[in-house]
Scaffold this active site. Structure first.
Site, mmCIF file in Angstrom:
data_model
loop_
_atom_site.group_PDB
_atom_site.id
_atom_site.type_symbol
_atom_site.label_atom_id
_atom_site.label_comp_id
_atom_site.label_asym_id
_atom_site.label_seq_id
_atom_site.Cartn_x
_atom_site.Cartn_y
_atom_site.Cartn_z
ATOM 1 N N HIS A 162 -8.263 0.495 -3.016
ATOM 2 C CA HIS A 162 -8.938 1.558 -3.766
ATOM 3 C C HIS A 162 -9.164 1.196 -5.229
ATOM 4 C CE1 HIS A 162 -8.675 4.861 -0.701
ATOM 5 N NE2 HIS A 162 -7.785 4.022 -0.207
ATOM 6 N N ASP A 370 -12.269 0.738 -13.174
ATOM 7 C CA ASP A 370 -11.993 1.685 -12.093
ATOM 8 C C ASP A 370 -12.527 1.124 -10.787
ATOM 9 O OD1 ASP A 370 -10.697 4.062 -11.502
ATOM 10 O OD2 ASP A 370 -11.918 5.242 -12.866
#
Length: 466
Positions: A162, A370
């Site tokens: 992730h 991110d």
């Protein structure tokens, strides 16, 4: 206590550090992607129980909720500190987010990480059969499939990362990087968020593991074939859109509207984490107030930042830095009837946030690094199609490679942040609508169900478990 092993039909087994067992709501995040599929297949979710004991416990608690079975693993205080606070969040998290300066390379941390990965592998072996597909989530469990194979346990295993995968030069800084890479290579399918992540891992596998690239997705490492799939995660876009007009959402929106008056709202919503670029964002807003006095009293920047991992020193320092920055900026630019920055160090319900997103003229999503950033997608999903707001998005968020109709900026450049917010506030309605339609179409086409199905479909083309 009943053994959860099944010989047929095939089912999905999810493995993650935290599960959705006992949650008040399953809305959002990993639970949305997994719950329905687990329920449909009689699936199993293996994860940490959330309980910490003074001494190690080997217990695996078997429970069920709404058609999903859970196998919950306990941890001792020492295991939690070494595995989670130590290796996962003081080594892997900073390195994977290009913050080598914050990494703490402690051999005891790695020993705890390997021990917990082995413990979870034992739980997988005990509670699954050869017909199951085991889908492991995130950086907490790089080594799980390797421990399965070392123990002679044959399972079809997939892994989804992730967070970002850094450049090979950065990943090599981890003392045990080859062991971690061998763990990654033990999986049959590995999913990554962005083309950049795929390129980084592919280069590392070639340079360090001697991997042979067979086609666009498959790599041969020794006698094992690994499928690497580009698989950007999404949200339940249509469901989140409905949440933005719920009673809870409208109540939250009305509460903030009373404070705003006729001012335009600029909003940021992030966990309090150094990867999110919050100090740089605050400085960018200070630059905006400095360059454009006409905006004084006419906009309000609200930053919601619930604390994260507050027991780790770097997070406590970040909290202090944000407290000081917001105080200074409000002191420098505020007035009797205007507070430039409203900084709220607490969390809000998902539907409340949806209402606040819908109210905001500008969504400010500016992480320094991110994997994806789902706030960007939630902000778009929440907008009023007739009068949508504008998304300002960091070029370093995985979402930037999908959401090209946002205003893409370098979050390190405070002038770029200021100018993008200014542009968003002045953007004509027809351009706002055009950008929003393109962004909303994208998040609906590649939503959370697409992500799940796209990843699991890789098993149709991957080779059998070794």
């Amino acid at each position: 206590m009943t053994d959860l092993k099944q010989s047929s039909p095939p089912r999905l087994v999810a493995v993650s550090n935290r599960t959705a067992y006992g949650s008040q709501t399953r809305a959002g995040g990993l639970a949305v992607a997994l719950w329905d599929t687990l329920a449909e297949s009689g699936g199993l979710w293996i994860g940490w129980s959330g309980k910490i004991f003074d001494v190690p416990r080997r217990r695996v608690q078997l429970v069920e909720e709404d058609g999903v079975s859970f196998a919950l693993v306990d941890m001792s205080k020492a295991e939690y500190e070494g595995f989670y606070l130590g290796y996962a969040n003081s080594v892997l998290w900073p390195v994977m987010h290009n913050r080598l300066d914050l990494a703490v390379f402690d051999s005891d941390y790695f020993a705890a990480y390997e021990s917990i990965n082995r413990r979870f592998a034992e739980a997988v072996e005990a509670q699954t059969s050869e017909t199951d597909i085991v889908w492991v989530q995130d950086y907490h469990f790089f080594l799980l499939a390797r421990h399965l194979k070392d123990g002679g346990c044959r399972r079809r295993t997939g892994f989804f990362l992730h967070i970002p995968f850094p450049a090979p030069e950065v990943f090599r800084s981890i003392p045990n990087h080859m062991t971690l890479a061998e763990g990654i290579c033990a999986y049959d399918v590995v999913g990554l968020q962005s083309p950049h992540d795929c390129a980084n891992l592919g280069r590392y596998l070639h340079e360090e593991m001697g991997a042979e690239k067979m086609d666009d997705e498959r790599y041969r490492i020794g006698d094992h074939v690994l499928t690497m799939r580009l698989c950007p995660i999404g949200i339940d876009a249509e469901g989140f859109s409905l949440s933005a007009t719920s009673e809870v959402a409208e109540k939250a929106s009305n509460r903030l509207s009373r404070f705003l008056g006729k001012r335009n709202l600029v909003i940021g919503v992030d966990r309090m984490d150094y990867s999110k670029g919050l100090p740089q964002r605050f400085e960018g807003m200070a630059t905006l107030f400095d360059k454009y006095p006409d905006l004084h009293g006419n906009i309000s920047f609200t930053q919601i930042a619930p604390p994260s991992r507050s027991v780790v020193e770097e997070y406590a320092q970040l909290r202090q830095q944000l407290d000081e920055l917001s105080g200074r900026i409000n002191g420098d630019y505020g007035d009797l009837d205007w507070i430039p920055i409203r900084y709220l160090a607490r969390g809000y319900d998902r539907e409340e946030l949806a209402g606040l997103y819908r109210l905001a003229r500008v969504g400010l999503v500016t992480p320094l690094q991110d994997g994806m950033n789902l706030v960007a997608k939630e902000y778009i999903a929440a907008q009023d199609p007739d009068d949508p707001g504008v998304l300002v998005l960091s070029q370093f968020a995985g979402a930037a490679q999908q959401m090209t109709d946002a205003l893409i900026i370098n979050p390190h450049d405070r002038n770029a942040v200021a100018e993008a917010v200014r542009e968003a506030l002045q953007m004509p309605l027809d351009e706002r609508q055009r950008r929003w339609r393109a962004l909303y179409r994208g998040i609906c086409e590649q939503d959370i169900n697409w992500w799940r199905d796209h990843f699991l479909a890789a098993f149709d083309t991957s080779g059998p478990a070794d």
